[in-house]
Design a protein around this motif. Sequence first.
Motif, PDB file in Angstrom:
ATOM      1  N   GLY A 112      10.516   3.564  -7.564  1.00  0.00           N
ATOM      2  CA  GLY A 112      10.852   4.872  -6.924  1.00  0.00           C
ATOM      3  C   GLY A 112       9.725   5.864  -7.446  1.00  0.00           C
ATOM      4  N   GLU A 113       8.977   5.867  -8.726  1.00  0.00           N
ATOM      5  CA  GLU A 113       8.006   6.677  -8.767  1.00  0.00           C
ATOM      6  C   GLU A 113       6.633   6.090  -8.055  1.00  0.00           C
ATOM      7  OE1 GLU A 113       9.424   7.291 -13.544  1.00  0.00           O
ATOM      8  OE2 GLU A 113       7.917   5.549 -13.133  1.00  0.00           O
ATOM      9  N   LEU A 114       6.614   4.938  -7.817  1.00  0.00           N
ATOM     10  CA  LEU A 114       5.385   4.395  -7.117  1.00  0.00           C
ATOM     11  C   LEU A 114       5.427   5.024  -5.521  1.00  0.00           C
ATOM     12  CD1 LEU A 114       2.982   2.740  -6.750  1.00  0.00           C
ATOM     13  CD2 LEU A 114       4.446   0.660  -6.378  1.00  0.00           C
ATOM     14  N   ALA A 115       6.672   4.973  -4.978  1.00  0.00           N
ATOM     15  CA  ALA A 115       6.964   5.655  -3.535  1.00  0.00           C
ATOM     16  C   ALA A 115       6.654   7.067  -3.539  1.00  0.00           C
ATOM     17  CB  ALA A 115       8.365   5.264  -3.114  1.00  0.00           C
ATOM     18  N   GLU A 116       6.961   7.652  -4.672  1.00  0.00           N
ATOM     19  CA  GLU A 116       6.760   9.083  -4.760  1.00  0.00           C
ATOM     20  C   GLU A 116       5.279   9.470  -4.817  1.00  0.00           C
ATOM     21  OE1 GLU A 116       8.921  10.677  -8.081  1.00  0.00           O
ATOM     22  OE2 GLU A 116      11.029  10.591  -6.954  1.00  0.00           O
ATOM     23  N   ARG A 117       4.501   8.749  -5.850  1.00  0.00           N
ATOM     24  CA  ARG A 117       3.039   8.904  -6.009  1.00  0.00           C
ATOM     25  C   ARG A 117       2.291   8.705  -4.731  1.00  0.00           C
ATOM     26  NH1 ARG A 117       0.847   9.703 -10.872  1.00  0.00           N
ATOM     27  NH2 ARG A 117       2.425   9.895 -12.790  1.00  0.00           N
ATOM     28  N   ALA A 118       2.665   7.615  -3.922  1.00  0.00           N
ATOM     29  CA  ALA A 118       1.956   7.458  -2.826  1.00  0.00           C
ATOM     30  C   ALA A 118       2.146   8.293  -1.614  1.00  0.00           C
ATOM     31  CB  ALA A 118       2.475   5.785  -2.149  1.00  0.00           C
ATOM     32  N   SER A 119       3.555   8.997  -1.650  1.00  0.00           N
ATOM     33  CA  SER A 119       3.917   9.726  -0.757  1.00  0.00           C
ATOM     34  C   SER A 119       2.922  11.340  -0.819  1.00  0.00           C
ATOM     35  CB  SER A 119       5.443  10.205  -0.715  1.00  0.00           C
ATOM     36  OG  SER A 119       5.975   9.020  -0.468  1.00  0.00           O
ATOM     37  N   ALA A 120       2.828  11.463  -2.096  1.00  0.00           N
ATOM     38  CA  ALA A 120       2.208  12.717  -2.552  1.00  0.00           C
ATOM     39  C   ALA A 120       0.686  12.503  -2.414  1.00  0.00           C
ATOM     40  CB  ALA A 120       2.146  13.006  -4.050  1.00  0.00           C
ATOM     41  N   ALA A 121       0.054  11.436  -2.471  1.00  0.00           N
ATOM     42  CA  ALA A 121      -1.413  10.990  -2.304  1.00  0.00           C
ATOM     43  C   ALA A 121      -1.679  10.877  -0.796  1.00  0.00           C
ATOM     44  CB  ALA A 121      -1.756   9.703  -2.960  1.00  0.00           C
ATOM     45  N   LEU A 122      -0.803  10.461   0.166  1.00  0.00           N
ATOM     46  CA  LEU A 122      -1.182  10.560   1.679  1.00  0.00           C
ATOM     47  C   LEU A 122      -1.002  11.756   2.216  1.00  0.00           C
ATOM     48  CD1 LEU A 122       1.129   7.381   2.583  1.00  0.00           C
ATOM     49  CD2 LEU A 122      -1.413   7.652   2.599  1.00  0.00           C
ATOM     50  N   TYR A 128       5.091  -1.027 -11.779  1.00  0.00           N
ATOM     51  CA  TYR A 128       3.838  -1.427 -11.117  1.00  0.00           C
ATOM     52  C   TYR A 128       2.945  -0.155 -11.852  1.00  0.00           C
ATOM     53  CZ  TYR A 128       7.267  -3.201  -7.911  1.00  0.00           C
ATOM     54  OH  TYR A 128       8.121  -4.033  -7.131  1.00  0.00           O
ATOM     55  N   GLY A 129       1.673  -0.710 -11.302  1.00  0.00           N
ATOM     56  CA  GLY A 129       0.284   0.129 -12.074  1.00  0.00           C
ATOM     57  C   GLY A 129      -0.526   0.615 -10.806  1.00  0.00           C
ATOM     58  N   ARG A 130      -1.544   1.007 -11.094  1.00  0.00           N
ATOM     59  CA  ARG A 130      -2.636   1.982 -10.423  1.00  0.00           C
ATOM     60  C   ARG A 130      -3.063   0.808  -9.048  1.00  0.00           C
ATOM     61  NH1 ARG A 130      -5.950   6.155  -9.734  1.00  0.00           N
ATOM     62  NH2 ARG A 130      -8.028   5.659  -8.940  1.00  0.00           N
ATOM     63  N   ARG A 131      -3.172  -0.350  -9.385  1.00  0.00           N
ATOM     64  CA  ARG A 131      -3.640  -1.250  -8.230  1.00  0.00           C
ATOM     65  C   ARG A 131      -2.629  -1.427  -7.416  1.00  0.00           C
ATOM     66  NH1 ARG A 131      -7.056  -5.317  -6.791  1.00  0.00           N
ATOM     67  NH2 ARG A 131      -6.176  -7.055  -5.528  1.00  0.00           N
ATOM     68  N   HIS A 132      -1.352  -1.387  -7.654  1.00  0.00           N
ATOM     69  CA  HIS A 132      -0.083  -1.440  -6.780  1.00  0.00           C
ATOM     70  C   HIS A 132      -0.430   0.049  -5.866  1.00  0.00           C
ATOM     71  CE1 HIS A 132       1.223  -4.184  -9.648  1.00  0.00           C
ATOM     72  NE2 HIS A 132       1.578  -4.852  -8.534  1.00  0.00           N
ATOM     73  N   LEU A 133      -0.611   1.109  -6.383  1.00  0.00           N
ATOM     74  CA  LEU A 133      -0.870   2.315  -5.856  1.00  0.00           C
ATOM     75  C   LEU A 133      -1.970   2.282  -4.774  1.00  0.00           C
ATOM     76  CD1 LEU A 133       0.031   5.339  -5.404  1.00  0.00           C
ATOM     77  CD2 LEU A 133      -1.243   6.008  -7.248  1.00  0.00           C
ATOM     78  N   LEU A 134      -3.021   1.812  -5.062  1.00  0.00           N
ATOM     79  CA  LEU A 134      -4.308   1.546  -4.255  1.00  0.00           C
ATOM     80  C   LEU A 134      -3.887   0.723  -3.180  1.00  0.00           C
ATOM     81  CD1 LEU A 134      -7.110   1.104  -6.731  1.00  0.00           C
ATOM     82  CD2 LEU A 134      -6.656   3.124  -5.746  1.00  0.00           C
ATOM     83  N   GLN A 135      -3.332  -0.393  -3.295  1.00  0.00           N
ATOM     84  CA  GLN A 135      -2.819  -1.314  -2.389  1.00  0.00           C
ATOM     85  C   GLN A 135      -2.112  -0.569  -1.368  1.00  0.00           C
ATOM     86  OE1 GLN A 135      -1.189  -4.633  -4.652  1.00  0.00           O
ATOM     87  NE2 GLN A 135      -3.068  -5.979  -3.880  1.00  0.00           N
ATOM     88  N   LEU A 136      -1.088   0.057  -1.637  1.00  0.00           N
ATOM     89  CA  LEU A 136       0.034   0.712  -0.809  1.00  0.00           C
ATOM     90  C   LEU A 136      -0.732   1.818   0.062  1.00  0.00           C
ATOM     91  CD1 LEU A 136       2.912   1.068   0.201  1.00  0.00           C
ATOM     92  CD2 LEU A 136       3.395   2.487  -1.833  1.00  0.00           C
ATOM     93  N   ILE A 137      -1.438   2.494  -0.517  1.00  0.00           N
ATOM     94  CA  ILE A 137      -2.329   3.361   0.129  1.00  0.00           C
ATOM     95  C   ILE A 137      -3.253   3.022   1.131  1.00  0.00           C
ATOM     96  CG2 ILE A 137      -3.592   5.730  -0.051  1.00  0.00           C
ATOM     97  CD1 ILE A 137      -2.270   6.468  -2.579  1.00  0.00           C
ATOM     98  N   ALA A 138      -3.868   2.022   0.762  1.00  0.00           N
ATOM     99  CA  ALA A 138      -4.956   1.445   1.657  1.00  0.00           C
ATOM    100  C   ALA A 138      -4.259   0.664   2.843  1.00  0.00           C
ATOM    101  CB  ALA A 138      -5.585   0.211   0.829  1.00  0.00           C
ATOM    102  N   VAL A 139      -2.991   0.246   2.695  1.00  0.00           N
ATOM    103  CA  VAL A 139      -2.339  -0.420   3.922  1.00  0.00           C
ATOM    104  C   VAL A 139      -2.022   0.768   4.926  1.00  0.00           C
ATOM    105  CG1 VAL A 139      -0.150  -1.373   4.755  1.00  0.00           C
ATOM    106  CG2 VAL A 139      -1.417  -2.353   2.739  1.00  0.00           C
ATOM    107  N   LYS A 140      -1.526   1.867   4.428  1.00  0.00           N
ATOM    108  CA  LYS A 140      -1.138   2.994   4.930  1.00  0.00           C
ATOM    109  C   LYS A 140      -2.296   3.648   5.794  1.00  0.00           C
ATOM    110  CE  LYS A 140       2.538   3.525   5.579  1.00  0.00           C
ATOM    111  NZ  LYS A 140       3.418   2.801   6.352  1.00  0.00           N
TER     112      LYS A 140
END
Length: 245
Positions: free
Chosen positions: A6-16, A57-69
């Motif tokens: 859930g925290e990973l989804a929130e950080r990705a939403s804030a970065a996009l 999950y860590g920072r690499r998962h955040l990079l992968q998720l945002i790169a896909v979007k």
Amino acid sequence: MEWTIGELAERASAALTPTAQLNGRVRDVPNERLIRWYSTIGLLDPPSARRGRVAMYGRRHLLQLIAVKRRQAEGRTIAEIQAELTGATDQVLESIARLPEPPAEPAVPRTARPRFWAEPPTPAAPPPAAAAAPPPAAAAPSSPPPRPAAPPARAAAAGARPPAASAPSTPPTPTAAPFTPTVPTAPTAAVVHGVRLAAGVTLLLDGGGRAPSPNDLAEIGAASEALLSILREHDLAPPEGKKLP
């Protein structure tokens, strides 16, 4: 630095950024269900750690998720993104994700900076002949707080009489309205397209749009492997290779 899903989804939403407009078939803000699906098809690495039954999950998962979007915002298909980002290094993911820089910490004002002084000299011991100071006198007990005033007595309601009821008025005589026959309207027919994913599993496209092209069918078939695997695990679809009677 580790986060729950859930925290990973929130950080990705804030970065996009909200200005990144995607087409109608792509979700612009990731959620927990989308993150699990990306992990199933290999776009996200497995969780880096677990705390009991909670995946971390860590920072690499955040990079992968945002790169896909980011790639989806450019119009890339899932198959193209898998070919490019599967096994990509952190440097490649950094260049695609373009994470915003964290805000700089405010500078400490000059008056608040600590100053280093020389250690003060040790005070001399008092002479032995000095008389001990008398103990302080005990403080006089404070007077008790005054009691609050008693609430005023309620006024008696003796002698109050209910208001007299008004005489009922005569209801108007209803008049018959003219009868108008109702003509039933025929239901509007809708076109539904079906895509057979496997034996006993059919995808219905009830959007009223165009029929899927061969290229659409190929991409849908490639993306449905993970869904079919989950359905077979839960006995919601026939096993692979089994034909229906």
